[in-house]
Enzyme design. Sequence first.
Site, short mmCIF file in Angstrom:
data_model
loop_
_atom_site.label_atom_id
_atom_site.label_comp_id
_atom_site.label_asym_id
_atom_site.label_seq_id
_atom_site.Cartn_x
_atom_site.Cartn_y
_atom_site.Cartn_z
CB CYS A 1 -0.94 0.01 1.21
SG CYS A 1 -2.18 -1.32 1.18
CG HIS B 1 -1.71 3.19 4.16
ND1 HIS B 1 -1.88 1.85 3.95
CD2 HIS B 1 -0.93 3.29 5.27
CE1 HIS B 1 -1.26 1.17 4.88
NE2 HIS B 1 -0.67 2.02 5.70
#
Length: 493
Positions: free
Chosen positions: A57, A108
């Site tokens: 991610c 994120h």
Amino acid sequence: MKGVNNLKPNIVLIMVDQMRADCMSIEDHPVVDTPNIDQLARQGIRFSNAYAATPTCVPARASIMTGMSQTKTGRVGYQEKVEWNYEHTLAGELVKSGYHTQAIGKMHVYPARNLCGFHNVVLHDGYLHYNRKKHENLELESFNLTGDDYLPWLKSKAGSSSDLIDIGLDCNASTVARPWHLPESLHPTNWVVSESIDFLRRRDPGKPFFLKMSFVRPHPPFDPPQAFYDMYKDLDLPVPPVGDWVSREDIDREGLNPVTLKGNVPDQRFKRAQAAYYALITQIDYQIGRFKNAMEEYGVLDNTVIMFVSDHGELLGDHCYFRKALPYQGSVRVPFILSDPGDLLQLHQNEKINNPVELRDIMPTLLDIANVPVPDTVDGQSVLSLCKGNNKWRKYIHGEHAYGKLSHHYLTDGKEKYIWYSQTGEEQLFNLQNDSKELENLSSKEKNRLTYWRHILIKELTGREEGYTDGEQLFIGKEPKNILNNHNFSSSK
């Protein structure tokens, strides 16, 4: 470029998390049904060899938001709590050009509330580990440790004790699943679309808009609403490919660990996870349809260009592996669709392009669509040039991931793939045209091709601080790093 008014085109970047490129009807998947994603592809261009160079991610999203390669961002592995202070970001450049920008869903980044150039962020990162550790965050309110916007909303709707962990599934468990326990409207997938529709209501009508609509799913937990789970739970689901190079041995029974990276998972447990993963994708697909209907109601669909992409894939049992980070197709190949419902770009729609593209190409592409200058920090290229017949495109992608004993580098042109495991020296070579499932390792048979790709990797790694090569040969066992020292995090670099 034509438009329905005098504004620049609106841009919607639809991001999903951990979705394999092959899990779409238009990719001829045997069971997954994605009618709305298929229509996005039919109204645009599908890039069949799109890759995440660093398939987890944080590093993947850094390349998306900056247009830089993993070596330029410095993120060649997964590491949290590293600040995002990039001088040029996708949203920031669009703001400079007069766009109203909004991010909804997963970011994120660090700090979690970093705007990364957006005017506003409505945040849901899922289970963000470093912010969830209550013993390390005693000064924060326990009901909202992450600064997350979805969690307090969920508590207001479902009860003050409601939390992400209620369902009993770990956020990295790719082998276990169960249906969502609350009304479908409260699922985080639906919430992202509800908030995105609300942005259409409150946007500045005098400006073009850029909306990043970012889903946490189909990343675990595998928790689809019951209606979507029921679509798949009784189907004959495909058996994951296992190459002739794979050891099926699982002496320690690692497959019983719900967050295993590799192992022999009990058949029924795996089938439930597989069905739930596919169900989450179809749920997202239906919600994309819901959002497109709202765009029509607000009169913006025909003046909007839509990009659909994932940050990386999910191995889902391929070669007895689960999750991501590894260099195999299920992990590194991602959906990458440029859709143009209003034919603003005047491209040949419903086509497939096979040249190798990468996540770093998103920023220059969307800036190109908006007629915004591309900063010189950007390594990617606008795929619009491919759509218009550019024959000077890159020859291959160099990907990598620091991953302990499984740290690796890979090269692919979409036709072949070369893999080097830096800690063991193991090499693999696959002919993707004849063997798209990577069943046969040709490294012992195709010595000339192996040498060809090895020399390219040596060139790519020459000068790297880890000391992987002296420019003549590869050195085994050099310590990999998650973050390079010569990164380009801030404008002071």
